[in-house]
Design an enzyme around this catalytic site. Structure first.
Site, short mmCIF file in Angstrom:
data_model
loop_
_atom_site.label_atom_id
_atom_site.label_comp_id
_atom_site.label_asym_id
_atom_site.label_seq_id
_atom_site.Cartn_x
_atom_site.Cartn_y
_atom_site.Cartn_z
N CYS A 16 0.84 -1.20 0.00
CA CYS A 16 0.00 0.00 0.00
C CYS A 16 0.87 1.25 0.00
O CYS A 16 2.05 1.19 0.34
CB CYS A 16 -0.91 0.01 1.22
SG CYS A 16 -2.04 -1.38 1.31
N TYR A 31 -4.77 -13.49 -4.98
CA TYR A 31 -4.38 -13.00 -3.66
C TYR A 31 -5.05 -13.79 -2.54
O TYR A 31 -6.28 -13.84 -2.46
CB TYR A 31 -4.75 -11.52 -3.56
CG TYR A 31 -4.47 -10.86 -2.24
CD1 TYR A 31 -3.17 -10.77 -1.73
CD2 TYR A 31 -5.50 -10.29 -1.50
CE1 TYR A 31 -2.92 -10.14 -0.52
CE2 TYR A 31 -5.26 -9.65 -0.29
CZ TYR A 31 -3.97 -9.59 0.19
OH TYR A 31 -3.71 -8.96 1.39
N HIS A 89 -2.57 -12.11 4.18
CA HIS A 89 -2.85 -11.03 5.13
C HIS A 89 -4.21 -11.16 5.82
O HIS A 89 -4.73 -10.17 6.35
CB HIS A 89 -2.76 -9.67 4.43
CG HIS A 89 -1.40 -9.38 3.90
ND1 HIS A 89 -1.18 -9.04 2.59
CD2 HIS A 89 -0.18 -9.40 4.49
CE1 HIS A 89 0.13 -8.87 2.40
NE2 HIS A 89 0.75 -9.07 3.53
N ASP A 117 3.20 -9.89 8.90
CA ASP A 117 4.00 -9.79 7.69
C ASP A 117 4.92 -8.56 7.74
O ASP A 117 6.05 -8.60 7.27
CB ASP A 117 3.07 -9.69 6.48
CG ASP A 117 3.80 -9.74 5.16
OD1 ASP A 117 4.85 -10.39 5.08
OD2 ASP A 117 3.32 -9.11 4.20
#
Length: 696
Positions: free
Chosen positions: A30, A174, A177, A270
């Site tokens: 991000c 994906y 997370h 992470d």
């Protein structure tokens, strides 16, 4: 020229139908720019490609209005292709591959903009980590039925086709997370279905397999298909684990994707801060992957050492060195290794100020790299800065983070610079704070700038050189920057208290400055945290390790509440509890006495008395700007001394984060010879075009 032992890092790696020029892989991350600032985003990514990253990926890319978070880029339909093409086009100009992380985030999608119902593996409350919603949202996801799953597969395939049309070389599926919907289907933490998409691991992996196969069929002829998978959710045996079902998933699908991008969930794991982890903590969880697939594997670990990178490749842990935060701190890290300039790497300090700003939907900050997010807005390049345009000589007073960066930037511009520091140690607050528990890596802010300045013959550093106003006037510099920092308030004023707290002047009252200079409180200690960032908690940790009886009181609901933004609040609170610190939330400190304090409930005002012998006030700071005020009080005297400008920078200007201080120092160095229009917006903006009303 680079040392030969690093040659392995510059070998090309084949990823399905495409080949990357080296092993440096900027994984999706991000950035706070997203769809609202497409050109700023594209130029930021392109700068990393220029810096040598062989693969440069986007952040999460929403593929449909039913999984919308309003902070990321979008690929809902063909109308989104032009803005995304700008990213891939600019990345390709520097010879790098462009990757896009297409994502569907299930019950992590509040859909506050689209107002569509969220779709998830089950019906459950929506979680959110987007601005304004904290970690929850008053809504639920719908349990996806068969039609929803068919639709999702079609949407994902369409997004992959559009990503290919936008010029991307690598398209993601994906599942990481704790956010990616395929992970929700994979994990028993989320998946309690009893149909063919639930129950056995083979069933729970069905959607993941289908999405990979669909994507390969749609674009696999020219695009690599990557998967990002959390092989360990760090939730115990009920979730995916690297020695259990996480490993089983990789073995089951080992040869299906073209690339495995592996990590641990969630984001706070992470991207764990350096306060709680050394570099490479995920290796124990992800190192098995390379042994069960022939496809290339990429992983992250806040790696900045090229020797560690070489070791990871040679021992067969990774084929590609993944990075998010290190690529932010130094977009030119690969090129510096390639050119043998290892000591010039701006190493990530793991403070997570980047995460904290990006989640607030603004261009991300970096403590080490003040140009991050400003590549297009202000035209700031991380390695290049225009040569000087005046004959000014510059005196910088104070060698903290702002003063060091100002001197470094000015020196790079070839100005004659003198940096004067009152103490023997340079670094200011960075040096003091890096001695506190968990903050050792923060000293990299000082060390990087110290090393760069030492190479500059036009920059002189004088330690143990406190300067008075008369000293400055007699020095002979034409421009002066005052970077004398700040001090912690000793009277308790801050967010909650506009007036001093009664009893603040007692001998038993200390500030963080006292603690960092070695003065320790006696007896039972109450720490009052009205700052809500890291300082109160690290002082508590320091004192607890010395077996001091501690109470930490705060008007906030929890300890260090702002550190939710840096992804570490829960770890901070857990550590303090384990150290035996008594935490008293939602209480204001009303008065300090000799052996007690009065605390008031923040909501009802109800008072309670707590026994304590010493108090540490962590509330607010005030600038040390006496020198600036004395110098600027007499403009005629400045003129006679040949000083055309005196400026405050860093905490001396307005106390803030270390990142803010570095930014201000850099800004001063860039603008010293520019005439600034204070009425003008100081950076470029992208203005949204208005739609023709006739089309409504």
């Amino acid at each position: 020229m680079r040392p030969s032992q690093y040659d392995v890092l510059f070998e090309p790696v084949k990823i399905g139908p495409v080949t990357t020029r080296n092993r440096f892989y900027q994984v999706p991350h991000c950035n706070g720019m997203g769809r609202k600032h497409p050109t700023a985003l594209a130029v930021m990514r392109a700068t990393k490609a220029e810096g040598g990253w062989g693969v440069v990926c986007t952040e999460q890319c929403e593929i449909h209005p039913t999984a919308e978070r309003n902070t990321e880029i979008r690929l809902w339909d063909e109308k989104d292709i032009p803005s995304l093409s700008r990213i891939s086009d600019l990345v390709h100009e520097h010879g790098s591959l462009a990757g896009i992380q297409t994502a569907f985030t299930g019950h992590w999608s509040p859909n506050a903009y689209s107002r569509e119902v969220s779709l998830g593996v089950t019906c459950r409350p929506v979680q959110a980590d987007v601005p304004g919603f904290a970690s929850c949202f008053p809504g639920h996801s719908k349990r996806m039925d068969k039609e929803d799953i068919v639709n999702l597969r079609r949407w994902h395939r369409k997004a992959a086709v559009n990503a290919k049309a936008a010029g991307f070389d690598i398209v993601y599926v994906y599942a990481a997370h704790d956010e990616g919907l395929p992970l929700h289907f994979l994990s028993r933490v989320f998946n309690q279905r009893t149909d063919e998409y639930g129950g056995t691991l083979e069933n729970r992996a069905r959607l993941f397999r289908e999405l990979i196969e669909d994507t390969k069929e749609a674009v696999g002829d020219t695009c690599a298909v990557a998967v990002r998978l959390a092989v360990d959710q760090l939730r115990g045996p009920h979730g995916l684990t690297s020695d259990g079902e996480g490993r089983d998933v990789v073995e089951m699908l080992a040869e299906l994707p073209d690339l495995w991008d592996v990590d641990c969930s969630g984001w706070e794991n992470d991207s764990i801060t350096s306060r709680f982890s050394e570099e490479g903590f995920q290796e124990d969880f992800v190192s098995f992957v390379k042994g069960v697939t022939t496809k290339p594997v990429v992983g992250v670990g806040r790696y900045t050492s090229p020797d560690r990178m070489v070791s990871l490749v040679k021992q067969g842990t990774f084929d590609l060195i993944g990075a998010a935060r290190p690529s932010i701190a130094d977009p030119f890290l690969p090129r510096k290794i390639e050119e043998g300039r290892i000591d010039d790497i701006r190493e990530c300090i793991g403070c997570n100020i980047c995460a904290a700003t990006s989640v607030h939907d603004v261009p991300l900050w970096c403590t080490q790299n003040p140009t991050m997010g400003e590549e297009w807005r202000k035209g700031w390049h991380p390695e290049l800065i225009p040569a000087k345009t005046t004959d000014d000589s510059v005196l910088v007073v104070g060698a903290g983070p702002a003063g060091l960066e100002a001197a470094r930037g000015l020196g790079q511009r070839d100005y004659d610079v003198t940096l004067a520091e009152a103490r023997h140690e340079i670094g200011g607050r960075v040096t003091l704070e890096s001695e506190l528990p968990g903050l050792r890596q923060w000293s990299r802010v000082r060390d990087y700038r110290d090393y760069q300045i030492a190479k500059m013959p036009n920059v002189s550093v004088y330690r143990e050189s406190p300067l008075s106003a008369d000293d400055v006037l007699q020095f002979g510099a034409s421009v002066v920057a005052i970077a004398t920092g700040s001090r912690w308030n000793r009277d308790g004023t801050g967010r909650e208290h506009y007036e001093p707290i009664p009893g603040n002047d007692g001998e038993n009252v200390l500030s963080p400055d006292d603690i960092m200079k070695g003065r320790m409180p006696t007896g039972k200690v109450l720490i009052y945290d009205d700052d809500h960032y890291y300082m109160a908690s690290v002082i508590a940790e320091l004192l607890a390790e010395k077996d001091v009886a501690l109470v930490l009181a705060t008007p906030a609901p929890e300890v260090a509440s702002w550190t939710h933004n840096t992804l570490e609040q829960e770890r901070i609170q857990k550590r303090l509890i384990e150290l035996g610190v008594e935490i008293v939330p939602q209480m204001r400190l009303a008065a300090i006495r000799e052996d007690t304090v009065e605390l008031n409930c923040r909501f009802t005002g109800k008072a309670m008395t707590s026994q304590c012998d010493s108090v540490v006030l962590v509330t607010a700071r005030h600038p040390v700007d006496d020198l600036y005020r004395e110098l600027t009080a007499n403009p005629e005297r400045l003129k006679r001394a040949g000083i055309r400008n005196v400026s405050r920078i860093g905490d001396c200007h307005a106390p803030g984060t270390i990142a803010s201080a570095v930014y201000q120092g850099h800004q001063f160095a860039r603008n010293i010879d520019r005439q600034l229009d204070v009425d003008a917006v100081p950076f470029r903006r992208e203005i949204v075009e208005l739609t023709d009303l006739g089309a409504l």
